[in-house]
Motif scaffolding. Structure first.
Motif, PDB file in Angstrom:
ATOM      1  N   ASN A  38       0.912  -0.866   0.195  1.00  0.00           N
ATOM      2  CA  ASN A  38       0.283  -0.264   0.465  1.00  0.00           C
ATOM      3  C   ASN A  38       0.471   1.214   0.093  1.00  0.00           C
ATOM      4  OD1 ASN A  38      -2.609  -1.090   0.412  1.00  0.00           O
ATOM      5  ND2 ASN A  38      -2.747  -1.399   2.493  1.00  0.00           N
ATOM      6  N   GLU A  39       2.083   0.792   0.940  1.00  0.00           N
ATOM      7  CA  GLU A  39       2.709   2.491   0.119  1.00  0.00           C
ATOM      8  C   GLU A  39       3.907   2.784  -0.152  1.00  0.00           C
ATOM      9  OE1 GLU A  39       6.851   3.761   3.847  1.00  0.00           O
ATOM     10  OE2 GLU A  39       4.352   2.385   4.594  1.00  0.00           O
ATOM     11  N   GLY A  40       3.871   1.167  -1.010  1.00  0.00           N
ATOM     12  CA  GLY A  40       4.648   1.406  -2.567  1.00  0.00           C
ATOM     13  C   GLY A  40       3.734   2.440  -2.692  1.00  0.00           C
ATOM     14  N   LEU A  41       2.208   1.734  -3.571  1.00  0.00           N
ATOM     15  CA  LEU A  41       1.802   2.118  -4.432  1.00  0.00           C
ATOM     16  C   LEU A  41       1.309   4.044  -4.536  1.00  0.00           C
ATOM     17  CD1 LEU A  41      -1.270  -1.028  -5.257  1.00  0.00           C
ATOM     18  CD2 LEU A  41       0.632  -0.153  -6.710  1.00  0.00           C
ATOM     19  N   GLN A  42       1.386   3.871  -2.905  1.00  0.00           N
ATOM     20  CA  GLN A  42       1.150   5.223  -2.507  1.00  0.00           C
ATOM     21  C   GLN A  42       2.407   6.352  -3.239  1.00  0.00           C
ATOM     22  OE1 GLN A  42       0.453   5.680   1.499  1.00  0.00           O
ATOM     23  NE2 GLN A  42      -1.537   4.877   1.292  1.00  0.00           N
ATOM     24  N   LEU A  43       3.364   5.844  -2.785  1.00  0.00           N
ATOM     25  CA  LEU A  43       5.119   6.193  -3.326  1.00  0.00           C
ATOM     26  C   LEU A  43       4.907   6.292  -5.512  1.00  0.00           C
ATOM     27  CD1 LEU A  43       7.934   4.727  -0.704  1.00  0.00           C
ATOM     28  CD2 LEU A  43       7.377   7.743  -1.679  1.00  0.00           C
ATOM     29  N   LEU A  44       4.235   5.285  -5.709  1.00  0.00           N
ATOM     30  CA  LEU A  44       4.267   6.008  -6.951  1.00  0.00           C
ATOM     31  C   LEU A  44       3.003   7.104  -7.563  1.00  0.00           C
ATOM     32  CD1 LEU A  44       4.456   1.932  -7.927  1.00  0.00           C
ATOM     33  CD2 LEU A  44       6.526   3.571  -8.780  1.00  0.00           C
ATOM     34  N   GLN A  45       2.487   6.818  -6.905  1.00  0.00           N
ATOM     35  CA  GLN A  45       1.757   8.267  -7.730  1.00  0.00           C
ATOM     36  C   GLN A  45       1.961   8.726  -7.111  1.00  0.00           C
ATOM     37  OE1 GLN A  45      -2.162   6.770  -5.003  1.00  0.00           O
ATOM     38  NE2 GLN A  45      -2.534   5.265  -6.958  1.00  0.00           N
ATOM     39  N   LYS A  46       2.918   9.450  -5.769  1.00  0.00           N
ATOM     40  CA  LYS A  46       3.970  10.970  -6.197  1.00  0.00           C
ATOM     41  C   LYS A  46       4.874  10.946  -6.164  1.00  0.00           C
ATOM     42  CE  LYS A  46       1.615  10.522  -1.468  1.00  0.00           C
ATOM     43  NZ  LYS A  46       3.135   9.949   0.473  1.00  0.00           N
ATOM     44  N   GLU A  61      -0.593  -6.270   5.015  1.00  0.00           N
ATOM     45  CA  GLU A  61      -1.157  -4.597   4.729  1.00  0.00           C
ATOM     46  C   GLU A  61      -1.542  -5.388   2.907  1.00  0.00           C
ATOM     47  OE1 GLU A  61      -0.727  -1.095   5.522  1.00  0.00           O
ATOM     48  OE2 GLU A  61      -0.098  -1.010   7.239  1.00  0.00           O
ATOM     49  N   LYS A  62      -0.938  -5.215   2.065  1.00  0.00           N
ATOM     50  CA  LYS A  62      -0.718  -5.744   1.246  1.00  0.00           C
ATOM     51  C   LYS A  62       0.136  -6.247   0.159  1.00  0.00           C
ATOM     52  CE  LYS A  62      -2.660  -3.045  -2.481  1.00  0.00           C
ATOM     53  NZ  LYS A  62      -3.896  -3.629  -2.095  1.00  0.00           N
ATOM     54  N   GLU A  63       0.432  -7.994  -0.536  1.00  0.00           N
ATOM     55  CA  GLU A  63       1.383  -8.858  -0.384  1.00  0.00           C
ATOM     56  C   GLU A  63       1.813  -8.181  -1.900  1.00  0.00           C
ATOM     57  OE1 GLU A  63      -1.621 -11.282  -2.593  1.00  0.00           O
ATOM     58  OE2 GLU A  63       0.787 -11.521  -2.703  1.00  0.00           O
ATOM     59  N   GLY A  64       3.243  -9.062  -2.335  1.00  0.00           N
ATOM     60  CA  GLY A  64       3.681  -8.856  -3.634  1.00  0.00           C
ATOM     61  C   GLY A  64       2.611  -9.245  -4.711  1.00  0.00           C
ATOM     62  N   ILE A  65       2.299 -10.024  -4.777  1.00  0.00           N
ATOM     63  CA  ILE A  65       1.162 -10.875  -6.158  1.00  0.00           C
ATOM     64  C   ILE A  65       0.238  -9.764  -6.094  1.00  0.00           C
ATOM     65  CG2 ILE A  65       0.206 -12.856  -7.351  1.00  0.00           C
ATOM     66  CD1 ILE A  65       2.742 -13.698  -6.441  1.00  0.00           C
ATOM     67  N   ALA A  66      -0.572  -9.105  -5.090  1.00  0.00           N
ATOM     68  CA  ALA A  66      -0.861  -8.219  -5.324  1.00  0.00           C
ATOM     69  C   ALA A  66      -0.761  -6.820  -5.909  1.00  0.00           C
ATOM     70  CB  ALA A  66      -2.460  -7.424  -4.246  1.00  0.00           C
ATOM     71  N   MET A  67       0.390  -6.445  -4.730  1.00  0.00           N
ATOM     72  CA  MET A  67       1.050  -5.095  -5.595  1.00  0.00           C
ATOM     73  C   MET A  67       1.575  -5.503  -6.616  1.00  0.00           C
ATOM     74  SD  MET A  67       3.341  -2.304  -4.984  1.00  0.00           S
ATOM     75  CE  MET A  67       4.416  -2.981  -5.787  1.00  0.00           C
ATOM     76  N   ILE A  68       2.166  -6.405  -7.904  1.00  0.00           N
ATOM     77  CA  ILE A  68       2.511  -6.417  -8.737  1.00  0.00           C
ATOM     78  C   ILE A  68       1.389  -6.513 -10.283  1.00  0.00           C
ATOM     79  CG2 ILE A  68       3.616  -8.008 -11.074  1.00  0.00           C
ATOM     80  CD1 ILE A  68       5.131  -9.060  -8.411  1.00  0.00           C
TER      81      ILE A  68
END
Length: 125
Positions: A38-46, A61-68
């Protein structure tokens, strides 16, 4: 070819995340850190200049497969390196799933700094 674009490192274990960033920074790369998907996706947007993401697969929170999967939908141009030590399963199971959902490269923990740097170099071509 190195770029000034930061590499996003997503890893819930602080010491491993810092070690990966140290390896990259010592080789001249800029890094940005996140402790979960989740933190990673927020950083990507910023941080739109991020072109490479290194992500652990087993995280709170959000594991890697869902994130990918989300990365492939929202940021299809970003290169993804999936890393895993496997948890209770053998790491290859997770890494194969990561490849199936769109990771560009995989690394089994523990890995050598040279392995990581050669993958990053390849993805920067």
């Amino acid at each position: 070819m190195k770029t000034n674009d930061p590499i996003l490192v997503i890893e819930d274990e602080d010491d491993i995340r810092q070690m990966i960033c140290d390896i990259l920074e010592e080789d001249g790369y800029a890094t940005v850190q996140a402790s979960n998907g989740n933190e990673g996706l927020q950083l990507l947007q910023k941080t739109p200049e991020i072109r490479i993401v290194i992500t652990d697969l087993l995280m709170p929170e959000k594991e890697g497969i869902a994130m990918i999967s989300e990365l492939r939908e929202d940021f299809p141009w970003i290169k993804v390196v999936a890393i895993s030590g496997g948890g209770i399963l053998i790491p290859e199971n997770y890494l194969n799933r990561a490849k199936a959902v769109g990771s560009d490269a995989t690394l089994c923990k523990p890995f050598e700094s040279g392995e990581l740097l050669s993958i990053i170099e390849e993805l920067n071509r």
